[in-house]
Design a protein around this motif. Sequence first.
Motif, PDB file in Angstrom:
ATOM      1  N   GLU A 285       0.842  -1.195   0.000  1.00 36.14           N
ATOM      2  CA  GLU A 285       0.000   0.000   0.000  1.00 36.14           C
ATOM      3  C   GLU A 285       0.880   1.248   0.000  1.00 36.14           C
ATOM      4  OE1 GLU A 285      -4.159  -1.107   2.227  1.00 36.14           O
ATOM      5  OE2 GLU A 285      -2.457  -0.563   3.495  1.00 36.14           O
ATOM      6  N   LYS A 286       0.452   2.265  -0.762  1.00 34.46           N
ATOM      7  CA  LYS A 286       1.194   3.520  -0.813  1.00 34.46           C
ATOM      8  C   LYS A 286       0.307   4.642  -0.283  1.00 34.46           C
ATOM      9  CE  LYS A 286       3.764   2.042  -4.914  1.00 34.46           C
ATOM     10  NZ  LYS A 286       5.060   1.856  -4.229  1.00 34.46           N
ATOM     11  N   PRO A 287       0.783   5.377   0.720  1.00 37.16           N
ATOM     12  CA  PRO A 287      -0.032   6.475   1.259  1.00 37.16           C
ATOM     13  C   PRO A 287      -0.209   7.589   0.227  1.00 37.16           C
ATOM     14  CG  PRO A 287       2.172   6.509   2.211  1.00 37.16           C
ATOM     15  CD  PRO A 287       2.078   5.245   1.404  1.00 37.16           C
ATOM     16  N   ILE A 288      -1.364   8.226   0.230  1.00 34.64           N
ATOM     17  CA  ILE A 288      -1.613   9.327  -0.705  1.00 34.64           C
ATOM     18  C   ILE A 288      -1.947  10.597   0.080  1.00 34.64           C
ATOM     19  CG2 ILE A 288      -2.348   7.954  -2.673  1.00 34.64           C
ATOM     20  CD1 ILE A 288      -5.261   8.450  -1.795  1.00 34.64           C
ATOM     21  N   ASP A 289      -1.449  11.702  -0.431  1.00 35.04           N
ATOM     22  CA  ASP A 289      -1.741  13.011   0.173  1.00 35.04           C
ATOM     23  C   ASP A 289      -2.421  13.863  -0.886  1.00 35.04           C
ATOM     24  OD1 ASP A 289      -1.776  15.430   1.531  1.00 35.04           O
ATOM     25  OD2 ASP A 289       0.317  15.890   1.071  1.00 35.04           O
ATOM     26  N   VAL A 290      -3.747  13.755  -0.958  1.00 37.15           N
ATOM     27  CA  VAL A 290      -4.507  14.505  -1.959  1.00 37.15           C
ATOM     28  C   VAL A 290      -5.786  15.056  -1.352  1.00 37.15           C
ATOM     29  CG1 VAL A 290      -3.665  13.162  -3.926  1.00 37.15           C
ATOM     30  CG2 VAL A 290      -5.741  12.443  -2.763  1.00 37.15           C
ATOM     31  N   ARG A 291      -6.273  16.116  -1.961  1.00 37.61           N
ATOM     32  CA  ARG A 291      -7.592  16.655  -1.625  1.00 37.61           C
ATOM     33  C   ARG A 291      -8.561  16.139  -2.682  1.00 37.61           C
ATOM     34  NH1 ARG A 291      -9.586  22.234  -0.946  1.00 37.61           N
ATOM     35  NH2 ARG A 291     -11.431  22.045   0.364  1.00 37.61           N
ATOM     36  N   ILE A 292      -9.721  15.654  -2.263  1.00 36.94           N
ATOM     37  CA  ILE A 292     -10.659  15.032  -3.191  1.00 36.94           C
ATOM     38  C   ILE A 292     -11.870  15.932  -3.419  1.00 36.94           C
ATOM     39  CG2 ILE A 292     -12.153  13.034  -3.599  1.00 36.94           C
ATOM     40  CD1 ILE A 292     -10.190  11.430  -1.816  1.00 36.94           C
ATOM     41  N   ILE A 293     -12.090  16.274  -4.696  1.00 39.44           N
ATOM     42  CA  ILE A 293     -13.291  17.006  -5.092  1.00 39.44           C
ATOM     43  C   ILE A 293     -14.019  16.137  -6.119  1.00 39.44           C
ATOM     44  CG2 ILE A 293     -14.222  19.097  -6.153  1.00 39.44           C
ATOM     45  CD1 ILE A 293     -11.748  20.600  -5.278  1.00 39.44           C
ATOM     46  N   CYS A 294     -15.305  15.929  -5.909  1.00 43.17           N
ATOM     47  CA  CYS A 294     -16.105  15.134  -6.834  1.00 43.17           C
ATOM     48  C   CYS A 294     -17.209  16.001  -7.430  1.00 43.17           C
ATOM     49  CB  CYS A 294     -16.723  13.926  -6.128  1.00 43.17           C
ATOM     50  SG  CYS A 294     -15.518  12.803  -5.407  1.00 43.17           S
ATOM     51  N   ALA A 295     -17.755  15.557  -8.539  1.00 40.57           N
ATOM     52  CA  ALA A 295     -18.848  16.296  -9.178  1.00 40.57           C
ATOM     53  C   ALA A 295     -19.737  15.328  -9.940  1.00 40.57           C
ATOM     54  CB  ALA A 295     -18.305  17.369 -10.121  1.00 40.57           C
ATOM     55  N   THR A 296     -20.998  15.693 -10.086  1.00 37.59           N
ATOM     56  CA  THR A 296     -21.916  14.909 -10.897  1.00 37.59           C
ATOM     57  C   THR A 296     -23.127  15.750 -11.283  1.00 37.59           C
ATOM     58  OG1 THR A 296     -23.209  12.865 -11.016  1.00 37.59           O
ATOM     59  CG2 THR A 296     -23.174  13.984  -8.899  1.00 37.59           C
ATOM     60  N   ASN A 297     -23.730  15.387 -12.418  1.00 36.97           N
ATOM     61  CA  ASN A 297     -24.990  16.001 -12.820  1.00 36.97           C
ATOM     62  C   ASN A 297     -26.157  15.060 -12.523  1.00 36.97           C
ATOM     63  OD1 ASN A 297     -24.583  14.013 -14.701  1.00 36.97           O
ATOM     64  ND2 ASN A 297     -25.091  15.245 -16.478  1.00 36.97           N
ATOM     65  N   ALA A 298     -25.850  13.917 -11.917  1.00 31.02           N
ATOM     66  CA  ALA A 298     -26.879  12.921 -11.606  1.00 31.02           C
ATOM     67  C   ALA A 298     -27.575  13.257 -10.281  1.00 31.02           C
ATOM     68  CB  ALA A 298     -26.249  11.535 -11.524  1.00 31.02           C
ATOM     69  N   PRO A 299     -28.836  12.826 -10.102  1.00 31.99           N
ATOM     70  CA  PRO A 299     -29.548  13.031  -8.830  1.00 31.99           C
ATOM     71  C   PRO A 299     -29.034  12.044  -7.789  1.00 31.99           C
ATOM     72  CG  PRO A 299     -30.923  11.776 -10.348  1.00 31.99           C
ATOM     73  CD  PRO A 299     -29.671  12.136 -11.105  1.00 31.99           C
ATOM     74  N   ILE A 300     -27.884  12.342  -7.226  1.00 35.12           N
ATOM     75  CA  ILE A 300     -27.143  11.355  -6.451  1.00 35.12           C
ATOM     76  C   ILE A 300     -27.854  10.925  -5.162  1.00 35.12           C
ATOM     77  CG2 ILE A 300     -25.691  12.936  -5.093  1.00 35.12           C
ATOM     78  CD1 ILE A 300     -23.322  11.001  -5.998  1.00 35.12           C
ATOM     79  N   HIS A 301     -28.594  11.844  -4.551  1.00 40.03           N
ATOM     80  CA  HIS A 301     -29.331  11.475  -3.328  1.00 40.03           C
ATOM     81  C   HIS A 301     -30.466  10.508  -3.659  1.00 40.03           C
ATOM     82  CE1 HIS A 301     -27.206  14.227  -0.652  1.00 40.03           C
ATOM     83  NE2 HIS A 301     -27.253  15.118  -1.639  1.00 40.03           N
TER      84      HIS A 301
END
Length: 456
Positions: A285-301
């Motif tokens: 396993e390799k540790p990651i140092d990132v900030r995660i931003i997600c997006a969608t046009n789908a009705p995710i809820h």
Amino acid sequence: MRKKEATILIVDDDDDILFSARISLKKYFNKIITTNNPKKIGNHLTETTVDVVLLDMNYRIGFEDGKEGLYWLKHIKEVSPETTVILMTAFGSVNLAVEAIKQGASDFVLKPWKTEKLYSVVNAGVELARSKRKTTQLETVQKQKNEDFHKQTEHIIGNSPAMQSAVKLAYKVAPTDANILILGENGTGKYVFAKEIHLQSDRKNHPFIHVDLGSLNENLFESELFGYVKGAFTGAQKDTIGRFELAKGGTIFLDEIGNLPLHLQSKLLTVIQNRKVTRLGEGTEKPIDVRIICATNAPIHKMVDEEKFRQDLLFRINTIELNLPPLRERKEDIILLADHFLKKLTKKYRKEIEGFTKDAKAAMNNYHWPGNIREIEHIVERAVIISDVDKIDTTDLHFSTKKIEASLDTNLNIEETEKLLIQKALQKHQGNISRAAKDLGLTRAALYRRLEKHNI
């Protein structure tokens, strides 16, 4: 056996050792360089790309502590960090081997060696050097992309209350490391917001990696995002880092996350929870140092309620949820955006166009903009290209009528149908109220009342 394209530098004060090593390796690798003077190492490293250096540990009679070897090891790593260094000595010492590996050596060879063993160690060193070089090249390319990215930043444009509210929230959360989920229709500016959040964060000088999950083949999901090692699958000829590792220290933007199948959602959830990735074909396993931003046009809820999207993944990605309004709900921004794109595109196409006519502005304000900001840029660009006058008129604007026609075929609600017919008439006559009213069988006053009624 075909020789491998690789350059091996052998450094030893004993000419017999140099001859023996050269004979042992020349049938496997196409270029073997030897020298009995370690002071020439720098010249060789700058003159050619050296994959592996076989480096003796001792050069002076009576001194067998390996300090000279460690000195030249440090020098090589400074001059050519991607070059693999393998140390050689006739005086095996576990402590010395450990110290050498701590300082950057990849392996340790005892004299006298067996040819098969020497080849195995050197070959592994060649592959390691190539992997490092590939990673460095990727990082260099990404660094250049990151610099270009900063230069090409789009501005967030909009004075409407809905847009100002979204901007305020974006700037408030940007300095944090909170995971952000951006929701909005196609073309509402999700990418631009993600980019702006990155640029306003402490990670702004590190990579911004955009991954369009909507266009990513399911079979490539793990290899693209997590990377892979040589031999992990057919065609995997060398170790390759994934997008998460490439985004080291920066931001990874997972666009269209609503399109991700359930079985892949669980893999992504594991990475986000553990903040570690495992390359395909590798157990480490390799540790990651990132900030995660997600997006969608789908009705995710709604997708969560229908069990099409994992609720635990949604909890992980939407620490902050940012909703971007469609253009039809921020009509006061339409002309503002049109003017922005006009200025940008007249410069691009070297046109001298002052602005839009009154009728053109009215037509744009009355249009429903199903494609949102992306569509307004496309329509203005087309107008700039075809226009030969100093102001863009309604005849230069070409709006899509497909959505309205489809809605008229399926919508049986009288109020909605009336609204759609009025919009279609306005589009047909490029915003000309008199002509639209006549086509609808209404007076101008009656049409104005309906425009107000439907908030068109």
